[in-house]
Design an enzyme around this catalytic site. Structure first.
Site, PDB file in Angstrom:
ATOM      1  CE  LYS A 136       0.598   1.383   3.360  1.00  0.00           C
ATOM      2  NZ  LYS A 136       1.855   2.376   4.179  1.00  0.00           N
ATOM      3  CE1 TYR A 221      -2.076   0.303   7.907  1.00  0.00           C
ATOM      4  CE2 TYR A 221      -0.267   2.183   6.999  1.00  0.00           C
ATOM      5  CZ  TYR A 221      -0.596   0.983   7.523  1.00  0.00           C
ATOM      6  OH  TYR A 221       0.864   0.152   7.336  1.00  0.00           O
TER       7      TYR A 221
HETATM    8  P1  NAD Z   1      12.413   1.407   1.903  1.00  0.00           P
HETATM    9  O1  NAD Z   1      13.079   2.590   1.703  1.00  0.00           O
HETATM   10  O2  NAD Z   1      12.884   0.930   3.269  1.00  0.00           O
HETATM   11  O3  NAD Z   1      12.538   0.709   1.209  1.00  0.00           O
HETATM   12  C1  NAD Z   1      12.274   0.675   0.323  1.00  0.00           C
HETATM   13  C2  NAD Z   1      13.033  -0.248  -1.127  1.00  0.00           C
HETATM   14  O4  NAD Z   1      13.150  -0.084  -2.758  1.00  0.00           O
HETATM   15  C3  NAD Z   1      15.000  -0.383  -0.955  1.00  0.00           C
HETATM   16  O5  NAD Z   1      15.305  -1.287  -1.488  1.00  0.00           O
HETATM   17  C4  NAD Z   1      15.404   0.468  -2.389  1.00  0.00           C
HETATM   18  O6  NAD Z   1      16.476   0.476  -2.988  1.00  0.00           O
HETATM   19  C5  NAD Z   1      14.398   0.018  -2.887  1.00  0.00           C
HETATM   20  N1  NAD Z   1      13.580   1.132  -4.736  1.00  0.00           N
HETATM   21  C6  NAD Z   1      14.061   0.520  -5.601  1.00  0.00           C
HETATM   22  N2  NAD Z   1      14.136   1.738  -6.902  1.00  0.00           N
HETATM   23  C7  NAD Z   1      13.877   2.623  -6.265  1.00  0.00           C
HETATM   24  C8  NAD Z   1      14.117   3.936  -6.106  1.00  0.00           C
HETATM   25  N3  NAD Z   1      14.130   4.593  -7.384  1.00  0.00           N
HETATM   26  N4  NAD Z   1      14.204   4.660  -5.406  1.00  0.00           N
HETATM   27  C9  NAD Z   1      14.265   3.985  -3.803  1.00  0.00           C
HETATM   28  N5  NAD Z   1      14.418   3.118  -3.516  1.00  0.00           N
HETATM   29  C10 NAD Z   1      14.368   1.841  -4.188  1.00  0.00           C
HETATM   30  O7  NAD Z   1      10.693   1.988   2.073  1.00  0.00           O
HETATM   31  P2  NAD Z   1       9.740   1.020   3.087  1.00  0.00           P
HETATM   32  O8  NAD Z   1       9.747   1.748   4.167  1.00  0.00           O
HETATM   33  O9  NAD Z   1      10.400  -0.236   3.089  1.00  0.00           O
HETATM   34  O10 NAD Z   1       8.294   0.650   2.214  1.00  0.00           O
HETATM   35  C11 NAD Z   1       8.204   0.372   1.359  1.00  0.00           C
HETATM   36  C12 NAD Z   1       6.737  -0.099   0.226  1.00  0.00           C
HETATM   37  O11 NAD Z   1       5.893  -0.727   1.119  1.00  0.00           O
HETATM   38  C13 NAD Z   1       6.246   1.114   0.244  1.00  0.00           C
HETATM   39  O12 NAD Z   1       5.217   1.334  -0.520  1.00  0.00           O
HETATM   40  C14 NAD Z   1       5.510   1.469   1.729  1.00  0.00           C
HETATM   41  O13 NAD Z   1       4.434   2.330   1.591  1.00  0.00           O
HETATM   42  C15 NAD Z   1       5.171   0.361   2.047  1.00  0.00           C
HETATM   43  N6  NAD Z   1       4.952   0.649   3.110  1.00  0.00           N
HETATM   44  C16 NAD Z   1       4.686  -0.504   3.878  1.00  0.00           C
HETATM   45  C17 NAD Z   1       3.832  -1.469   5.111  1.00  0.00           C
HETATM   46  C18 NAD Z   1       3.194  -2.173   6.315  1.00  0.00           C
HETATM   47  O14 NAD Z   1       2.601  -1.763   7.077  1.00  0.00           O
HETATM   48  N7  NAD Z   1       2.041  -2.563   4.819  1.00  0.00           N
HETATM   49  C19 NAD Z   1       5.357  -0.254   6.208  1.00  0.00           C
HETATM   50  C20 NAD Z   1       6.145   0.458   5.176  1.00  0.00           C
HETATM   51  C21 NAD Z   1       6.494   0.531   4.120  1.00  0.00           C
END
Ligand code: NAD
Length: 368
Positions: A136, A221
Site C-alpha cells: 500500500k 490507514y
Molecule cells: P524503504 O526505503 O525501506 O525500501 C524501499 C526499497 O525499494 C529499498 O530497498 C530500495 O533500494 C528499493 N528501491 C528500488 N528502486 C528505488 C528507487 N528508485 N528509489 C528508492 N528506493 C528504491 O521503504 P519501505 O519502508 O520498505 O517501503 C516500501 C513500500 O512498502 C512502500 O510502498 C510503503 O508504503 C510500504 N510499506 C508498507 C508497510 C505496511 O505496514 N504494510 C510498512 C512500511 C512500508
C-alpha cells in the site's frame, strides 16, 4: 573461483538474461524449492526496511515461502540469498526481472518498493504471468490503480494489496461485532494516523516516488480503517491541509491533512493524517448501542483495544506472518477473506485519496 569483489562487479553490470551470476560463484545458497500447490512461492521485490520485516515474519509461515529476490543492489542479493537460502537462478535485478516469466519456481512477486514504482512493476510482473502482491498505497492515484487492476485481469493473475490489518484478529473481532449489530447503528468513526518523519531526503518526501506525503503513507490507514470499521463506502469527503514546514514538505507532499467522510447511512468519519507528530495511531468507532476503541490500531502490534463489553483479547502473531499465510490461501485455494485485499479494494482507497487531495485544492466537499 572468482573473488567476492569480482563477483559483485559482475552482478552489478549484469543486465540481461539469467542467471545473473557466474556459475563458479558459491556465494548464493543452495535450497529446496517447494513444489507447486501447497506453498505460495514468493519473490520479494525491493529489499528495504519493510521487506526485511516481511521476510523475517515469513520465516514462520505455514503456507508461504520466499524463493526469489529482486533488487538493484547486488550485495543485498548476496546477503538475502545466504539468509533465506535463495538459489542464484532465482535472483533478479530491476532490468531483467521480466525473465521471471520462465521461472517455474515462482508463483508470486511481492512488490515492496516506493509507491511511484508500483504501477509499472505490477504491470511487468503481471505480463510475466505471476501473481502480484503489492504494498500500500497500490499506486499514486486511481488512474494508475485501475491500470494495475486491468493489467492483472488481462494476464489472468491475482492482484493483492498488502493490507495486513485485514487479517489482524482484534480488528476482525470488532468488524464481526459491527456486522452482528453489537454496536447498533454506526454513527461516528475517528481515525488518527501519523508519525514524525525524519530524513528530509528520503523517497517518502519525494512527490514523484511517494505520490504525495503522509496521506499516501499513513493516512491511508484511517481511510481504509474507516471503510472496514463502518462497513460502508464514503459518498463524500471534505479536507483541510496544514503545513508547518514548507521546506521539508514541498509542493504536492502533504504534512498534515484533516479529512471527513460521509457514508450512505448518515455515519460520518473524522480523520487526521500527519507526518508532524510523535505518535498517532488510534481508531474509535461509535454506534447507538456501543463502541470500539483501538490504540494502537494499525501499528505492528500488539493491537490494543476495548469495546463497551470490555478489553479486546486475541493472540498476537506478527501481522505479516498471518497476512502471507492468508494470501497463500487466497491465491492457491481461492479463499475469500472477510475484508477484501484485492486490487479493487486498493483502488477504492486510491479514489478516496484523489478526492481528499481535490477537496484540499478546491476547499470544498467532493462527491464520490
Ligand atoms: P524503504 O526505503 O525501506 O525500501 C524501499 C526499497 O525499494 C529499498 O530497498 C530500495 O533500494 C528499493 N528501491 C528500488 N528502486 C528505488 C528507487 N528508485 N528509489 C528508492 N528506493 C528504491 O521503504 P519501505 O519502508 O520498505 O517501503 C516500501 C513500500 O512498502 C512502500 O510502498 C510503503 O508504503 C510500504 N510499506 C508498507 C508497510 C505496511 O505496514 N504494510 C510498512 C512500511 C512500508
Amino acid at each position: 573461483m572468482v573473488s567476492r569483489r569480482n563477483f559483485l562487479e559482475k552482478l552489478t553490470i549484469s543486465t540481461v538474461g539469467l542467471p545473473l551470476i557466474c556459475s563458479t560463484s558459491n556465494l548464493f545458497a543452495a535450497t529446496t524449492i517447494p513444489s507447486k500447490g501447497e506453498t505460495l512461492r514468493v519473490a520479494i521485490m525491493g529489499l528495504g526496511s519493510y521487506a526485511t520485516r516481511v521476510a523475517e515474519a515469513m520465516e514462520v509461515c505455514k503456507r508461504a515461502k520466499i524463493v526469489g529476490l529482486i533488487s538493484g543492489t547486488p550485495s543485498k542479493l548476496v546477503a538475502w540469498s545466504a539468509k533465506y537460502g535463495i538459489p542464484e537462478k532465482n535472483c533478479y535485478n530491476y532490468e531483467n526481472f521480466d525473465a521471471i516469466k520462465n521461472n517455474p519456481d515462482i508463483d508470486a512477486v511481492y512488490i515492496i518498493t516506493p509507491n511511484g514504482l508500483h504501477k509499472d512493476q505490477t504491470i511487468r510482473v503481471a505480463k510475466a504471468g505471476k501473481h502480484v502482491i503489492c504494498e500500500k498505497p497500490m499506486a499514486v492515484n486511481a488512474v494508475e490503480g485501475k491500470e494495475m487492476v486491468d493489467a492483472c485481469k488481462a494476464a489472468g493473475v491475482k492482484l493483492l494489496i498488502g493490507y495486513r490489518m485485514h487479517f489482524e484478529p482484534k480488528t476482525l473481532k470488532v468488524v464481526n461485532m459491527r456486522k452482528n449489530g453489537e454496536f447498533g447503528k454506526i454513527m461516528f468513526f475517528q481515525g488518527q494516523s501519523g508519525f514524525r518523519i525524519g530524513d528530509p531526503t528520503q523517497w517518502r518526501l519525494n512527490k514523484e516516488l511517494a505520490g504525495g506525503g503522509s496521506m499516501m503513507d499513513i493516512g491511508i490507514y484511517s481511510i481504509n480503517g474507516a471503510r472496514y470499521m463502518v462497513g460502508e463506502e464514503p459518498i463524500w469527503v471534505t479536507a483541510q491541509e496544514t503545513k508547518t514546514d514548507p521546506v521539508k514538505f514541498k509542493e504536492g507532499v502533504d504534512e498534515t491533512i484533516q479529512f471527513q467522510m460521509g457514508f450512505p447511512s448518515g455515519a460520518v468519519a473524522s480523520c487526521l493524517s500527519t507526518y508532524a507528530v510523535g505518535h498517532l495511531d488510534r481508531f474509535f468507532l461509535d454506534g447507538i448501542d456501543g463502541f470500539a476503541e483501538m490504540q494502537p490500531s494499525t501499528g505492528y502490534g500488539p493491537i490494543m483495544g476495548r469495546t463497551h463489553e470490555g478489553e479486546l483479547i486475541a493472540e498476537h502473531v506478527a501481522h505479516q506472518t498471518v497476512q502471507m499465510d492468508e494470501m497463500a490461501a487466497i491465491i492457491l485455494d481461492g479463499k475469500e477473506p472477510m475484508i477484501p485485499v484485492n486490487g479493487e479494494e486498493g483502488l477504492k482507497d486510491m479514489k478516496i485519496i484523489d478526492a481528499i487531495y481535490k477537496a484540499v485544492e478546491i476547499d470544498n466537499r467532493v462527491t464520490l
